[in-house]
Structure formats: structure tokens, C-alpha cells
Motif scaffolding. Structure first.
Motif, PDB file in Angstrom:
ATOM      1  N   GLU A  58       0.824  -1.207   0.000  1.00 49.58           N
ATOM      2  CA  GLU A  58       0.000   0.000   0.000  1.00 49.58           C
ATOM      3  C   GLU A  58       0.857   1.257   0.000  1.00 49.58           C
ATOM      4  OE1 GLU A  58      -2.771   0.092   3.190  1.00 49.58           O
ATOM      5  OE2 GLU A  58      -3.842  -1.714   2.555  1.00 49.58           O
ATOM      6  N   VAL A  59       2.022   1.175   0.647  1.00 50.34           N
ATOM      7  CA  VAL A  59       2.935   2.314   0.709  1.00 50.34           C
ATOM      8  C   VAL A  59       3.826   2.364  -0.521  1.00 50.34           C
ATOM      9  CG1 VAL A  59       4.782   3.404   2.051  1.00 50.34           C
ATOM     10  CG2 VAL A  59       2.897   2.249   3.228  1.00 50.34           C
ATOM     11  N   ILE A  60       4.367   1.203  -0.901  1.00 53.73           N
ATOM     12  CA  ILE A  60       5.333   1.142  -2.000  1.00 53.73           C
ATOM     13  C   ILE A  60       4.661   1.309  -3.359  1.00 53.73           C
ATOM     14  CG2 ILE A  60       7.004  -0.366  -3.168  1.00 53.73           C
ATOM     15  CD1 ILE A  60       7.519  -1.670  -0.454  1.00 53.73           C
ATOM     16  N   ALA A  61       3.478   0.714  -3.522  1.00 54.38           N
ATOM     17  CA  ALA A  61       2.791   0.709  -4.817  1.00 54.38           C
ATOM     18  C   ALA A  61       1.323   1.080  -4.614  1.00 54.38           C
ATOM     19  CB  ALA A  61       2.920  -0.658  -5.474  1.00 54.38           C
ATOM     20  N   PRO A  62       1.037   2.335  -4.290  1.00 52.91           N
ATOM     21  CA  PRO A  62      -0.334   2.712  -3.930  1.00 52.91           C
ATOM     22  C   PRO A  62      -1.332   2.599  -5.070  1.00 52.91           C
ATOM     23  CG  PRO A  62       1.068   4.655  -4.145  1.00 52.91           C
ATOM     24  CD  PRO A  62       1.971   3.471  -4.211  1.00 52.91           C
ATOM     25  N   ASP A  63      -0.881   2.542  -6.318  1.00 47.84           N
ATOM     26  CA  ASP A  63      -1.798   2.426  -7.445  1.00 47.84           C
ATOM     27  C   ASP A  63      -2.253   0.996  -7.700  1.00 47.84           C
ATOM     28  OD1 ASP A  63      -1.526   5.136  -7.833  1.00 47.84           O
ATOM     29  OD2 ASP A  63      -0.005   4.946  -9.394  1.00 47.84           O
ATOM     30  N   THR A  64      -1.616   0.032  -7.040  1.00 53.02           N
ATOM     31  CA  THR A  64      -1.951  -1.378  -7.237  1.00 53.02           C
ATOM     32  C   THR A  64      -2.910  -1.855  -6.149  1.00 53.02           C
ATOM     33  OG1 THR A  64       0.164  -1.870  -8.299  1.00 53.02           O
ATOM     34  CG2 THR A  64      -1.029  -3.718  -7.352  1.00 53.02           C
ATOM     35  N   VAL A  65      -4.010  -2.438  -6.564  1.00 53.46           N
ATOM     36  CA  VAL A  65      -4.951  -3.049  -5.620  1.00 53.46           C
ATOM     37  C   VAL A  65      -4.429  -4.435  -5.277  1.00 53.46           C
ATOM     38  CG1 VAL A  65      -7.300  -3.883  -5.265  1.00 53.46           C
ATOM     39  CG2 VAL A  65      -6.902  -1.762  -6.538  1.00 53.46           C
ATOM     40  N   VAL A  66      -4.186  -4.680  -3.989  1.00 53.08           N
ATOM     41  CA  VAL A  66      -3.667  -5.978  -3.548  1.00 53.08           C
ATOM     42  C   VAL A  66      -4.751  -6.693  -2.755  1.00 53.08           C
ATOM     43  CG1 VAL A  66      -1.855  -7.201  -2.297  1.00 53.08           C
ATOM     44  CG2 VAL A  66      -1.330  -5.043  -3.455  1.00 53.08           C
ATOM     45  N   ASP A  67      -5.086  -7.898  -3.177  1.00 54.99           N
ATOM     46  CA  ASP A  67      -6.105  -8.717  -2.511  1.00 54.99           C
ATOM     47  C   ASP A  67      -5.393  -9.881  -1.825  1.00 54.99           C
ATOM     48  OD1 ASP A  67      -8.252 -10.220  -1.708  1.00 54.99           O
ATOM     49  OD2 ASP A  67      -9.270 -10.191  -3.652  1.00 54.99           O
ATOM     50  N   PRO A  68      -5.163  -9.802  -0.500  1.00 59.82           N
ATOM     51  CA  PRO A  68      -4.439 -10.879   0.186  1.00 59.82           C
ATOM     52  C   PRO A  68      -5.358 -12.051   0.482  1.00 59.82           C
ATOM     53  CG  PRO A  68      -4.976  -9.123   1.738  1.00 59.82           C
ATOM     54  CD  PRO A  68      -5.473  -8.675   0.393  1.00 59.82           C
ATOM     55  N   ARG A  69      -4.894 -13.262   0.210  1.00 59.45           N
ATOM     56  CA  ARG A  69      -5.658 -14.485   0.470  1.00 59.45           C
ATOM     57  C   ARG A  69      -4.831 -15.407   1.369  1.00 59.45           C
ATOM     58  NH1 ARG A  69      -9.131 -14.947  -4.058  1.00 59.45           N
ATOM     59  NH2 ARG A  69      -9.870 -12.829  -4.498  1.00 59.45           N
ATOM     60  N   HIS A  70      -5.159 -15.395   2.669  1.00 60.00           N
ATOM     61  CA  HIS A  70      -4.431 -16.238   3.622  1.00 60.00           C
ATOM     62  C   HIS A  70      -5.095 -17.610   3.651  1.00 60.00           C
ATOM     63  CE1 HIS A  70      -3.292 -17.307   8.004  1.00 60.00           C
ATOM     64  NE2 HIS A  70      -2.252 -17.525   7.218  1.00 60.00           N
ATOM     65  N   ALA A  71      -4.756 -18.439   2.656  1.00 63.53           N
ATOM     66  CA  ALA A  71      -5.397 -19.745   2.527  1.00 63.53           C
ATOM     67  C   ALA A  71      -4.532 -20.649   1.679  1.00 63.53           C
ATOM     68  CB  ALA A  71      -6.784 -19.596   1.882  1.00 63.53           C
TER      69      ALA A  71
END
Length: 333
Positions: free
Chosen positions: A85-98
């Protein structure tokens, strides 16, 4: 934010708009996976789905750019997403802990521009290869050795990861080991420079693919000690069992927060609806949805978002169709 990518515009053949539109699934968020995710994010990829079941251990701090001491014990994907979120704010990151089959469904893989494998297990690599082949999505795989690594790409119809393996390796059941468990004898060691080198090669290949260019070779072995990179010739094995493809797909009006009963209402009495991951029931495990309580949520049974659930019709010459779950946020819960 135009100035953020100003130097990219000077690179011949660069297509920033293509990156903004791209969705990439990164499977594995260890040293290699987080470095790939960081580089893709900084390049400006629009959306990253980051999948990993593990938590950050202290040994990760010397090898990955996205983890800090305060992250130890946290899910890797959540710590990585927060850093991105800090390094690449233009990229939406969807974390999947599975676990792999519960993290990203076949429907989601099918709609991705590219799947990137950064796994540490032969069995997990073969499972991901099978899932990508089922829906025809390109797969870019990377791995490290103590002083080098390998980058491998295959699209539909190409030789896959399983084509070069013998029968014993194709039935491997090794599980991905936790980075917290370094006492296992098969631990081979890894370092930040090697992870960064292989990740950079993988990301360069990924960007070229997203720009519409096929790599000149499908397998490259990187040997920095000798200052060399060796292309490896591979051919598709007609006997390789990992090249099945999805044919008949029917959309369901339910997402993975729907219930087993919702799915069973869409199949005939003689059909068998299955999950990809076994779920516990009455002291045993099952993959048959009819064994689950009708009100059990699919997500709680280990079913991934946008999964394609196989439905078998016994006695009908092996007829197999798939029910595609709606995206999360769409369809009845």
C-alpha cells in the motif's frame, strides 16, 4: 501520479495502460513471491491477488523486502499487502491467507492475465499447474537453489511443469514447509540476492507477457556463480496427466459465501457435486457436497472465491461439468 511512471514511458515497447488493466495472481508469498509482488506493484500492475497460507517467521526478515520485525507471526499476505500500500499505492492488492485451492478459484484464475507460481513444494507446483491447465491461463513458475534458480513459462498446449517429470515425481505428496520449521532435513537454504535475482528475471518475463510478447524460451536456468543463464529445451509429453481442460461451465447465482444447499439445488439428484479441498464431516473428510450440512457456507468448507465446482454424472460416459461461483460481492450470499 503520472510522474511516478515517467521513466517507464522512455522504455521502448513499454505499455503502462496494459499494466493498469492487468490482474495477476501470485501464489506463494515467501522471499521470491514478495519480491515479484513488489516489482509488479512498482511497475504499476492494476491488481494483484496474493495467496499464501503461511505466517511471517524471523528467517523471512533476511530475505524479503516487504517484511519487518513487527510482522513476525502475522499472515504473510497481510503483511505484504500492507507494505505494498505504501510502496505501490496504485496497485490493488487482494491478500488471500489460505491454502492454494482455497485461495483463488478456477474462475478467478481463468480471468487473470497471468498466474505466477513462487511455491516451495513439488506437489503444490503440480496442483497449480493442473488448475492453470484446466482453465488455459498462462503460468510463470520460478524457484531458487542455494546459488541459482529456474524460471519456467507455459501457456495452453505447451509443455508444462509435469511434462519433464517421471511417474514418481508426478505423484509427489510433499507439503510446503513452513519457514518457521528450519529443522527439516530437506531445507536447502536461500538468500536475498538469489531470491531478488530470480524474482527480477520472473518479473521481466511477466511484464513482457503482459505487453503481449511471448518469451524466446520457456525454461531458463540462472547460474550467477558462473555468470550464465542457460535456456533448456522442453517438449510436451503426450502421456502427461496434467493437461485436462474445462469444457462445460454453468454460472451459479451464488458466491463462495453461499451454502452447500445452494449448490445442490442446482444439480440433479443423480449428479455428484464435488469440492477440490476435503472438508471434515463426522470424524472423517469428504469432497462430496452432499456430505456437508445444507447450511454450511462454501467458504467454511474451503471453497475459494469464484471457484468452478466439478459435477459428475455417474453412468453417463463420464460427463463432467462445472458450476462457476459468482464473484464476491455479486450474487446471493
Amino acid at each position: 501520479m503520472a510522474d511516478r511512471y515517467a521513466r517507464h514511458a522512455l522504455v521502448p515497447g513499454w505499455d503502462q495502460a496494459a499494466l493498469v488493466r492487468a490482474e495477476v495472481v501470485v501464489v506463494g508469498a515467501g522471499a521470491l513471491g514478495t519480491e515479484v509482488a513488489r516489482l509488479l506493484g512498482q511497475a504499476g500492475v492494476g491488481r494483484l491477488v496474493l495467496c499464501d497460507p503461511d505466517v511471517v517467521s524471523e528467517s523471512n526478515l533476511s530475505r524479503g523486502a516487504l517484511f519487518r520485525a513487527a510482522d513476525v507471526g502475522r499472515p504473510k499476505v497481510e503483511a505484504a499487502a500492507e507494505a505494498l500500500e505504501v510502496i505501490a499505492p496504485d496497485t490493488v492488492v487482494d491478500p488471500r491467507h489460505a491454502e492454494l485451492a482455497a485461495a483463488a478459484g478456477l474462475g478467478e484464475l481463468r480471468s487473470a492475465a497471468l498466474v505466477v507460481s513462487c511455491l516451495d513444494s513439488l506437489a503444490a507446483r503440480l496442483r497449480l499447474t493442473t488448475r492453470c491447465n484446466l482453465v488455459g491461463v498462462p503460468l510463470l513458475d520460478g524457484g531458487t537453489s542455494p546459488w541459482g534458480g529456474e524460471v519456467r513459462y507455459h501457456a495452453a498446449g505447451d509443455a508444462c511443469f509435469g511434462c519433464g517429470l517421471g511417474a514418481a515425481d508426478r505423484t509427489a505428496t510433499d507439503d510446503p514447509w513452513s519457514c518457521a520449521d528450519l529443522a527439516r532435513p530437506r531445507h536447502r537454504g536461500a538468500s536475498a540476492p538469489i531470491s531478488a535475482l530470480v524474482a527480477a528475471w520472473m518479473t521481466t518475463t511477466a511484464l513482457r507477457l503482459l505487453f503481449g510478447h511471448r518469451p524466446g524460451t520457456t525454461v531458463v536456468r540462472v547460474d550467477p556463480v558462473r555468470g550464465a543463464a542457460h535456456p533448456v529445451r522442453v517438449e510436451r509429453d503426450p502421456a502427461c496427466p496434467f493437461h485436462e481442460t474445462v469444457t462445460e461451465v454453468v454460472a451459479l447465482p451464488h458466491n463462495h459465501f453461499g451454502t452447500a444447499g445452494d449448490v445442490l439445488a442446482a444439480v440433479d439428484d443423480g449428479e455428484v457435486a464435488l469440492t477440490w479441498t476435503p472438508f471434515p464431516v463426522d470424524g472423517r473428510t469428504s469432497v462430496h457436497l452432499r456430505d456437508a450440512p445444507p447450511g454450511a457456507r462454501l467458504a467454511d468448507l474451503g471453497v475459494a472465491p469464484r471457484e468452478l465446482l466439478p459435477v459428475v454424472t455417474p453412468g453417463s460416459a463420464g460427463r463432467l461439468r462445472y458450476l462457476e461461483l459468482a464473484p464476491t460481492g455479486e450474487g446471493a450470499p
